[in-house]
Design a protein around this motif. Structure first.
Motif, PDB file in Angstrom:
ATOM      1  N   ARG A 375       0.804  -1.232   0.000  1.00 15.90           N
ATOM      2  CA  ARG A 375       0.000   0.000   0.000  1.00 15.90           C
ATOM      3  C   ARG A 375       0.832   1.275   0.000  1.00 15.90           C
ATOM      4  NH1 ARG A 375      -1.121  -2.000   5.364  1.00 15.90           N
ATOM      5  NH2 ARG A 375      -0.174  -0.677   6.971  1.00 15.90           N
ATOM      6  N   GLU A 376       2.135   1.157   0.261  1.00 16.40           N
ATOM      7  CA  GLU A 376       3.047   2.300   0.180  1.00 16.40           C
ATOM      8  C   GLU A 376       4.459   1.773  -0.014  1.00 16.40           C
ATOM      9  OE1 GLU A 376       4.164   3.587   4.645  1.00 16.40           O
ATOM     10  OE2 GLU A 376       1.990   3.670   4.234  1.00 16.40           O
ATOM     11  N   PRO A 377       5.401   2.615  -0.452  1.00 18.08           N
ATOM     12  CA  PRO A 377       6.763   2.118  -0.693  1.00 18.08           C
ATOM     13  C   PRO A 377       7.381   1.529   0.573  1.00 18.08           C
ATOM     14  CG  PRO A 377       6.451   4.266  -1.708  1.00 18.08           C
ATOM     15  CD  PRO A 377       5.224   4.010  -0.872  1.00 18.08           C
ATOM     16  N   LEU A 378       8.178   0.494   0.364  1.00 23.01           N
ATOM     17  CA  LEU A 378       8.857  -0.143   1.486  1.00 23.01           C
ATOM     18  C   LEU A 378       9.995   0.725   1.993  1.00 23.01           C
ATOM     19  CD1 LEU A 378       9.147  -3.735  -0.025  1.00 23.01           C
ATOM     20  CD2 LEU A 378       7.516  -2.984   1.718  1.00 23.01           C
ATOM     21  N   ALA A 379      10.245   0.664   3.302  1.00 25.18           N
ATOM     22  CA  ALA A 379      11.429   1.306   3.853  1.00 25.18           C
ATOM     23  C   ALA A 379      12.662   0.605   3.313  1.00 25.18           C
ATOM     24  CB  ALA A 379      11.389   1.250   5.377  1.00 25.18           C
ATOM     25  N   ASP A 380      13.743   1.340   3.174  1.00 26.34           N
ATOM     26  CA  ASP A 380      14.920   0.779   2.519  1.00 26.34           C
ATOM     27  C   ASP A 380      16.107   0.680   3.457  1.00 26.34           C
ATOM     28  OD1 ASP A 380      15.360  -0.405   0.106  1.00 26.34           O
ATOM     29  OD2 ASP A 380      16.262   1.345  -0.828  1.00 26.34           O
ATOM     30  N   ARG A 381      16.923  -0.330   3.234  1.00 30.19           N
ATOM     31  CA  ARG A 381      18.192  -0.470   3.930  1.00 30.19           C
ATOM     32  C   ARG A 381      19.216   0.494   3.322  1.00 30.19           C
ATOM     33  NH1 ARG A 381      17.586  -3.512   8.655  1.00 30.19           N
ATOM     34  NH2 ARG A 381      16.661  -5.553   8.237  1.00 30.19           N
ATOM     35  N   PRO A 382      20.369   0.653   3.954  1.00 32.29           N
ATOM     36  CA  PRO A 382      21.394   1.554   3.390  1.00 32.29           C
ATOM     37  C   PRO A 382      21.888   1.069   2.035  1.00 32.29           C
ATOM     38  CG  PRO A 382      21.878   1.004   5.696  1.00 32.29           C
ATOM     39  CD  PRO A 382      20.776   0.095   5.257  1.00 32.29           C
ATOM     40  N   GLY A 383      22.468   2.004   1.295  1.00 30.13           N
ATOM     41  CA  GLY A 383      23.107   1.634   0.035  1.00 30.13           C
ATOM     42  C   GLY A 383      22.390   2.163  -1.181  1.00 30.13           C
ATOM     43  N   ALA A 384      22.466   1.403  -2.272  1.00 29.97           N
ATOM     44  CA  ALA A 384      21.926   1.829  -3.558  1.00 29.97           C
ATOM     45  C   ALA A 384      20.425   2.074  -3.483  1.00 29.97           C
ATOM     46  CB  ALA A 384      22.236   0.780  -4.616  1.00 29.97           C
ATOM     47  N   ALA A 385      19.963   2.977  -4.341  1.00 27.24           N
ATOM     48  CA  ALA A 385      18.555   3.379  -4.354  1.00 27.24           C
ATOM     49  C   ALA A 385      17.672   2.266  -4.906  1.00 27.24           C
ATOM     50  CB  ALA A 385      18.396   4.641  -5.199  1.00 27.24           C
ATOM     51  N   ASP A 402       9.767  -3.904  -9.683  1.00 21.12           N
ATOM     52  CA  ASP A 402       8.765  -2.946  -9.229  1.00 21.12           C
ATOM     53  C   ASP A 402       7.940  -2.480 -10.410  1.00 21.12           C
ATOM     54  OD1 ASP A 402       7.304  -0.804  -8.245  1.00 21.12           O
ATOM     55  OD2 ASP A 402       8.974   0.051  -7.111  1.00 21.12           O
ATOM     56  N   ALA A 403       6.627  -2.714 -10.366  1.00 18.46           N
ATOM     57  CA  ALA A 403       5.746  -2.384 -11.489  1.00 18.46           C
ATOM     58  C   ALA A 403       5.672  -0.877 -11.747  1.00 18.46           C
ATOM     59  CB  ALA A 403       4.342  -2.934 -11.235  1.00 18.46           C
ATOM     60  N   ARG A 404       5.968  -0.047 -10.750  1.00 20.42           N
ATOM     61  CA  ARG A 404       5.869   1.400 -10.932  1.00 20.42           C
ATOM     62  C   ARG A 404       7.199   2.039 -11.302  1.00 20.42           C
ATOM     63  NH1 ARG A 404       4.642   5.242  -7.779  1.00 20.42           N
ATOM     64  NH2 ARG A 404       3.522   6.379  -9.385  1.00 20.42           N
ATOM     65  N   PRO A 410       6.698  10.795  -9.761  1.00 21.67           N
ATOM     66  CA  PRO A 410       7.570  10.470  -8.624  1.00 21.67           C
ATOM     67  C   PRO A 410       6.845  10.367  -7.291  1.00 21.67           C
ATOM     68  CG  PRO A 410       7.739  12.807  -9.120  1.00 21.67           C
ATOM     69  CD  PRO A 410       6.781  12.213 -10.149  1.00 21.67           C
ATOM     70  N   THR A 411       5.538  10.596  -7.261  1.00 20.86           N
ATOM     71  CA  THR A 411       4.801  10.589  -6.001  1.00 20.86           C
ATOM     72  C   THR A 411       4.817   9.201  -5.363  1.00 20.86           C
ATOM     73  OG1 THR A 411       3.309  12.257  -6.928  1.00 20.86           O
ATOM     74  CG2 THR A 411       2.618  11.146  -4.894  1.00 20.86           C
ATOM     75  N   PRO A 412       5.283   9.075  -4.132  1.00 25.16           N
ATOM     76  CA  PRO A 412       5.262   7.760  -3.478  1.00 25.16           C
ATOM     77  C   PRO A 412       3.828   7.264  -3.324  1.00 25.16           C
ATOM     78  CG  PRO A 412       6.669   9.306  -2.288  1.00 25.16           C
ATOM     79  CD  PRO A 412       5.892  10.118  -3.278  1.00 25.16           C
ATOM     80  N   ARG A 413       3.599   6.039  -3.735  1.00 22.44           N
ATOM     81  CA  ARG A 413       2.253   5.476  -3.632  1.00 22.44           C
ATOM     82  C   ARG A 413       2.331   3.957  -3.710  1.00 22.44           C
ATOM     83  NH1 ARG A 413      -0.839   8.109  -8.532  1.00 22.44           N
ATOM     84  NH2 ARG A 413       0.105   9.922  -7.531  1.00 22.44           N
ATOM     85  N   ALA A 414       1.165   3.330  -3.684  1.00 19.26           N
ATOM     86  CA  ALA A 414       1.110   1.866  -3.733  1.00 19.26           C
ATOM     87  C   ALA A 414       1.742   1.346  -5.021  1.00 19.26           C
ATOM     88  CB  ALA A 414      -0.340   1.409  -3.639  1.00 19.26           C
ATOM     89  N   THR A 415       2.265   0.125  -4.923  1.00 13.71           N
ATOM     90  CA  THR A 415       2.855  -0.500  -6.108  1.00 13.71           C
ATOM     91  C   THR A 415       2.683  -2.009  -6.011  1.00 13.71           C
ATOM     92  OG1 THR A 415       4.836  -0.579  -7.506  1.00 13.71           O
ATOM     93  CG2 THR A 415       5.180  -0.738  -5.139  1.00 13.71           C
ATOM     94  N   VAL A 416       3.148  -2.703  -7.047  1.00 12.60           N
ATOM     95  CA  VAL A 416       3.148  -4.163  -7.065  1.00 12.60           C
ATOM     96  C   VAL A 416       4.578  -4.641  -7.288  1.00 12.60           C
ATOM     97  CG1 VAL A 416       2.393  -6.235  -8.297  1.00 12.60           C
ATOM     98  CG2 VAL A 416       0.765  -4.402  -7.839  1.00 12.60           C
ATOM     99  N   LEU A 417       5.026  -5.560  -6.471  1.00 13.83           N
ATOM    100  CA  LEU A 417       6.349  -6.165  -6.595  1.00 13.83           C
ATOM    101  C   LEU A 417       6.166  -7.579  -7.138  1.00 13.83           C
ATOM    102  CD1 LEU A 417       7.766  -5.100  -3.102  1.00 13.83           C
ATOM    103  CD2 LEU A 417       7.772  -3.798  -5.243  1.00 13.83           C
TER     104      LEU A 417
END
Length: 522
Positions: A375-385, A402-404, A410-417
């Motif tokens: 439902r929203e972007p996942l939090a990320d670990r350190p390192g590459a984007a 990542d489907a988006r 660029p607006t953060p929103r829901a996506t499908v992995l």
């Protein structure tokens, strides 16, 4: 314990401990009607009953994967409109089907097409027809909206993300030296023999056949490539391209992955050229739909071909219509058999020797594709984007796309992995992958992927809302040792009024192989 073993143990332990998400995640199996395919296998589609309907056409195309769709396009380009295409599933496309989860388009299988080289000129022509490629000032250019946006790929390795999929973060000089040596070896082989996509443009030279005779793992042992990080990467590439580990594919296939494109590039190689790929939120379904849509009523989905037989005046093709529960007999001048060889060898009466041989030799890897709505972007670990392709080192799955990623918003929103899990023979899975695919419940696959991806994304269980899983029991041919010599990868396979077209005839399954063979058969 080595990192690879540790990560695998973490994921396995979490699953065995019942690592179910804390909140409800909807979902289930979708995309492929497994029961319909098994009814065909088991002879439960009334193949011996007299037909309910008789119809005639000039050409029948049996099979609506990329090979069958390419054959239909070639017929249309030649001015032949009197044909039908019969497809088992409710949508055409084979491994290139697409779907949507909560309104977000996503792939159900193949998710990209590398920019084709000069040997794949049939595919180049298609891309030009679709407006993806055009000549500007004497040079070919591709529409950048359809090329994979940056960043393209990253690897979760030693607790953080790094650019690219080759492990480099903190590895020793001995590892880097083996990377350079392997790069040099691939480059030397490219000068010694011709590697081409499609394979029918590269005759079976003695060097290629000698590489085909042993496994990729045995070849690496012989050549002294022992570094664990290099071998992990090469095994990952084999599982990604062929669905099986490097001990189960030929050295020809393992090297073909690199030698037929831009080679293998070690870190620090200033001349490295990353393969450009075309991709879409729905994956290769973007291409499939542009091949299928012009067919209109000529595309008959939900039709299981049960018999193909040459007669004195033409060909008879029997098909079971799942919607009407009726048996239809088509009479045609010719038939293009664009079916996997293990199906074609069962439904073609008096099959030619080449088909019987291929049907007995080629093994297929099962695959699973899971589309996870968050439902929203996942939090990320350190390192590459965050990238289009995101891989975790040492895991059973191949990571996710990542489907988006291709979106210009660029607006953060829901996506499908989209998470990919090959089940062919490998260091992770034995020979019972197909049984595991069919017997394991949806919740078991859900728990495995959640545990695996949570290593890099601990917030995934809380953010996932739905997981749709597509199962392919015979997704792709495995180029096992000796297969190239035994089936010969012929340019065209014909028998009387039948022409055969499928990526299986190349010994492995990619878009360029299927499309070229379908085009040539037509």
């Amino acid at each position: 314990m080595k990192r690879r073993a540790f990560l695998g143990a973490v994921a396995s332990t979490a699953v065995l401990a019942g690592c179910a998400p804390e909140h409800r995640i909807d979902g289930g199996f979708t995309g492929i009607d497994v029961a319909r395919g098994h009814a065909l296998r088991d002879g439960r589609l009334q193949p011996d009953r007299a037909p309910d309907v008789m119809r005639s056409t000039r050409v029948v195309i049996a099979g609506g994967g990329i090979a069958g769709l390419a054959a239909a396009r070639a017929l249309r380009l030649a001015g032949i409109d009197d044909f039908v295409l019969l497809e088992l599933e409710d949508t055409a496309g084979g491994n290139s089907r697409g779907g949507a989860v909560n309104g977000i388009a996503c792939p159900l299988g193949a998710h990209y097409l590398p920019v084709p080289g000069e040997d794949a000129h049939e595919v180049q022509d298609l891309l030009e027809e679709l407006g993806l490629r055009r000549r500007v000032a004497g040079r070919w250019e591709y529409d950048e909206r359809h090329l994979c946006h940056s960043p393209q790929e990253r690897l979760y390795f030693r607790g953080e993300w790094q650019d690219g999929l080759l492990p480099v973060q903190g590895v020793g000089e001995a590892t880097l030296a083996q990377y350079r040596q392997f790069s040099q070896r691939v480059q030397a082989l490219r000068h010694e023999a011709r590697f081409a996509i499609p394979t029918l443009r590269a005759p079976g030279a003695p060097l290629l056949l000698s590489l085909d005779a042993l496994s990729f793992q045995a070849w690496l042992d012989r050549e002294g490539f022992t570094d664990e990080h290099l071998r992990w990467y090469l095994d990952y590439c084999c599982r990604d391209d062929y669905g099986a580990g490097m001990a189960h594919v030929s050295a020809w296939a393992g090297l073909h992955y690199f030698a037929s494109r831009h080679g293998f590039h070690a870190p620090g190689d200033d001349n490295a050229e990353r393969d450009a790929v075309l991709t879409w939120p729905e994956g290769n379904a973007w291409l499939m739909r542009r091949l299928a849509d012009p067919l209109g009523e000529r595309l008959k989905t939900g039709h299981a071909v049960t018999r193909i037989a040459e007669t004195r005046g033409g060909v008879e093709i029997d098909a079971f219509d799942a919607a009407t529960r009726s048996r239809i007999r088509w009479r045609a001048e010719r038939c293009i058999v664009a079916l996997p060889v293990f199906i074609a060898s069962r439904v073609v009466e008096n099959p030619p020797g080449a088909l019987t041989r291929a049907g007995s030799l080629i093994r297929h890897s099962p695959w699973l594709v899971a589309n996870i709505h968050v439902r929203e972007p996942l939090a990320d670990r350190p390192g590459a984007a965050p990238s289009w392709d995101n891989v975790l080192y040492g895991t059973r799955g191949l990571g996710y796309v990542d489907a988006r990623h291709q979106s210009l918003d660029p607006t953060p929103r829901a996506t499908v992995l989209s998470w990919y899990r090959p089940l062919g023979p490998s260091a992770f899975d034995g020979d019972d992958g197909r049984r595991q695919l069919l017997d394991r419940p949806w919740t078991g696959w859900r728990d495995e992927l959640v545990a695996e991806l949570s290593v890099a994304h601990p917030d995934l269980p809380a953010l996932a809302t739905r997981i749709d899983i597509t199962r392919y029991g015979h997704a792709m041919a495995i180029p096992s040792p000796g297969l190239l010599r035994q089936i010969g990868a012929p340019e065209r396979v014909r028998a009387g009024r039948l022409a055969f077209a499928h990526a299986d005839w190349s010994g492995y399954s990619i878009f360029e192989e299927a499309f070229t063979r379908g085009h040539l058969a037509a």
